[in-house]
Design a protein around this motif. Structure first.
Motif, short mmCIF file in Angstrom:
data_model
loop_
_atom_site.label_atom_id
_atom_site.label_comp_id
_atom_site.label_asym_id
_atom_site.label_seq_id
_atom_site.Cartn_x
_atom_site.Cartn_y
_atom_site.Cartn_z
N THR A 505 49.51 -69.22 9.88
CA THR A 505 48.63 -70.33 10.26
C THR A 505 47.20 -69.86 10.57
O THR A 505 46.23 -70.58 10.29
N ASP A 508 45.55 -69.23 7.22
CA ASP A 508 45.35 -70.56 6.63
C ASP A 508 44.11 -71.22 7.24
O ASP A 508 43.26 -71.78 6.53
N ALA A 528 49.61 -80.08 1.19
CA ALA A 528 50.32 -79.24 2.16
C ALA A 528 51.54 -79.96 2.70
O ALA A 528 51.64 -81.18 2.65
N SER A 533 47.60 -77.77 8.35
CA SER A 533 46.76 -77.30 7.24
C SER A 533 45.76 -78.36 6.78
O SER A 533 44.80 -78.03 6.07
#
Length: 584
Positions: A505, A508, A528, A533
């Motif tokens: 994460t 991301d 996603a 996201s």
């Protein structure tokens, strides 16, 4: 004939080799016949005890045999050159044509079938062509020349060949008609065999982890056994060729021996001489060997006929998606409009129905929904990977069907769910986005994609080799390299189709932050499964399992009014007070 005409044009560049081959084959065949014809003069001199005549005719025959062999050698060399050149041209034409296929065309054939046609089928046709160039002219010439010489040597016996040859050809053709359907089944099954191998090799890690070796071996064995049984069935029918040919040879020898002996005895060696009778036996062998050669060629043609038809199917397939004449070659901005768009894969049930959406240029958009909600389909229509069934998808106010495909796809960069890297260095893979990209440009894109750090950690940096399928880098590294590759295109629209799912994460978040700060003019679409996201996107599109639009708004608005989005948020992020979260 259509198949032959289509494939014949791929001999271009090698017609000179074909012509030389046929000239040499003609001369080779003629000399062989003349050797047999003049042999009787040698035998007459032997019969008369004329040593000088024996030496003269022996020298002539040896010289003719040597020249014939030289012509045969030259013919073989040029036939090989022509057939190999033909195979190269066909393979290249097929591969280039496949590059123009749309996804729809690929779906029609399947990957394994295309691979089989590019390899096994082309090899079959190439080998047949080599035999045809060498033998399909030689064998008929030998038969025609030999029959003519039989009439010259012994007109009273030559009629035997006029009866036996048509009977033999009829039988061979009859066998061929029974064998062809079997080979059709065999080559269709080859696609399944290659598909089984490809699937097993691609998923070998899963196979081993689940200990499914026995299942895959069993499946492969079934397909392999089916091919084996069909080949046995075909070969059993083709096995009649040689016995029938031998029967015809022996029948001809017996008839000519019996009738020829009667003629010699009754005419007191005047109408037909013993050397002439011996020459007739030579012609029998020549004719029957030529017919045997023809039968073998015909078998090869039977085998390759289906391969040729399958090759022509690939070449003749018209790409479902292509550029119009005078197509627009400049995409001005990343504004996208869906105007009453409907789409289906099978032409029956729509996966998208009457979709109307507008995406402003330079904004970021999240797309979320369950598996099968047509998220990928929606963005694929932007890059014109498929064409809509109804309505229109417009970019910068122009229907995507009016754009030049190269220009459109240079402006719409797609990072698909299945990330693919090719054998070569990291630099080679990244330059798919821009062929002449400098290392500075590459690392700039890699910085945004959070790939620079791990690339620099490799001993060879950008020169690190990527093995087939990119299996020597992790899933997250592969995804980041694919994002960097797309960024190098400097697109107007960037589509990330669940392409950060293998990243943590934090990574991301850094990728999304980098895109927002360094590419503000690019319209960004992020598909996603994770709310985290896409929650900072300007707007989020929520789809249901049937491909229908549930809602389209920013994160805070969706938390207030969209039950589906609220449920996703609650299950993934632990819920809480929506109003408090929104204000945060």
């Amino acid at each position: 004939m259509k198949t032959i005409k289509t494939l014949a044009r791929y001999i271009n560049g090698y017609w000179k080799d074909v012509t030389i081959t046929w000239i040499c084959v003609f001369l080779e065949s003629l000399l062989e016949i003349l050797v047999a014809f003049f042999l009787r003069y040698l035998m007459r001199n032997v019969e008369n005890g004329n040593l000088q005549g024996i030496i003269l005719w022996a020298c002539i025959l040896i010289l003719m045999a040597v020249i014939s062999a030289v012509f045969g050698l030259i013919a073989g060399i040029f036939a090989s050159s022509a057939s190999c050149g033909f195979g190269k041209n066909v393979r290249e034409a097929m591969f280039i044509h496949v590059q123009d296929y749309s996804f729809q065309n690929i779906d029609h054939f399947s990957t394994s079938s295309i691979v089989t046609r590019l390899t096994t089928d082309v090899s079959n046709v190439q080998n047949s062509l080599m035999q045809i160039l060498r033998s399909v002219l030689r064998a008929p010439l030998m038969v025609i020349f030999a029959v003519i010489m039989c009439f010259i040597t012994a007109p009273g016996l030559a009629w035997i060949f006029l009866i036996i040859i048509p009977i033999l050809l009829f039988v061979l053709l009859f066998i061929a008609t029974k064998v062809h359907p079997i080979f059709e089944r065999v080559f269709t099954t080859y696609d399944q065999l290659n598909e089984s191998v490809q699937e097993d090799v691609d998923g070998i890690r899963v196979v081993k982890s689940f200990e499914r070796k026995d299942y895959h071996v069993s499946h492969f064995k079934k397909v392999s056994d089916y091919i084996y049984k069909n080949f046995i069935s075909a070969e059993a029918r083709l096995a009649f060729n040689n016995p029938i040919l031998n029967l015809c040879v022996y029948a001809s020898i017996i008839l000519i021996s019996f009738l020829g002996s009667n003629i010699i005895i009754n005419s007191a060696n005047t109408e037909l001489k013993i050397p002439d009778l011996t020459t007739l036996f030579t012609y029998i062998v020549m004719i029957m060997m030529s017919l045997m050669m023809l039968s073998m060629i015909y078998v090869m043609i039977i085998i390759s006929r289906n391969s040729a038809e399958r090759i022509v199917e690939i070449i003749s397939e018209k790409p479902a998606i292509y550029s119009k004449e005078n197509a627009v070659k400049e995409v001005k901005d990343g504004r996208v409009e869906f105007q009453d768009v409907s789409f289906s894969y099978n032409g029956k049930k729509d996966v998208l129905s009457h979709v109307n959406l507008t995406f402003e240029s330079g904004k970021s958009y999240g797309i979320i929904g369950p598996t099968g909600s047509s998220k990928t389909t929606l963005v694929s229509l932007m890059a014109r990977l498929y064409d809509v069934r109804e309505g229109a998808v417009k970019i910068s106010g122009i229907d995507v069907r009016d754009y030049d495909l190269v220009s459109l796809r240079d402006s719409v960069a797609v990072v698909l769910q299945k990330n693919v890297l090719f054998t070569g260095t990291i630099r080679d893979n990244l330059r798919w986005g821009k062929a002449d990209a400098s290392d500075e440009e590459i690392f700039k894109a890699c910085d945004i994609a959070q790939a620079s750090e791990f690339i620099k950690s490799f001993p060879n940096g950008l020169d690190t080799m990527i093995v087939e399928g990119g299996n020597n880098v992790s899933g997250g590294q592969k995804q980041r390299l694919c994002i960097a590759r797309a960024l190098l295109k400097e697109p107007k629209i960037l589509i990330l189709d669940d392409s950060t799912s293998a990243c943590d994460t934090h990574t991301d978040s850094l990728i999304r932050k980098g895109l927002k700060e360094t590419k503000p003019e690019v319209t960004k679409f992020i598909i996603a499964q994770r709310v985290l996201s896409i929650m900072d996107c300007d707007k989020i599109l929520v789809l249901d399992s049937g491909g229908k639009i549930i809602d389209f708004a920013d994160h805070n608005t969706l938390l207030e009014r969209c039950d589906v989005y609220q449920e996703l948020y609650r299950t993934q992020l632990g819920g809480g007070d929506f109003d408090e979260t929104a204000n945060a």
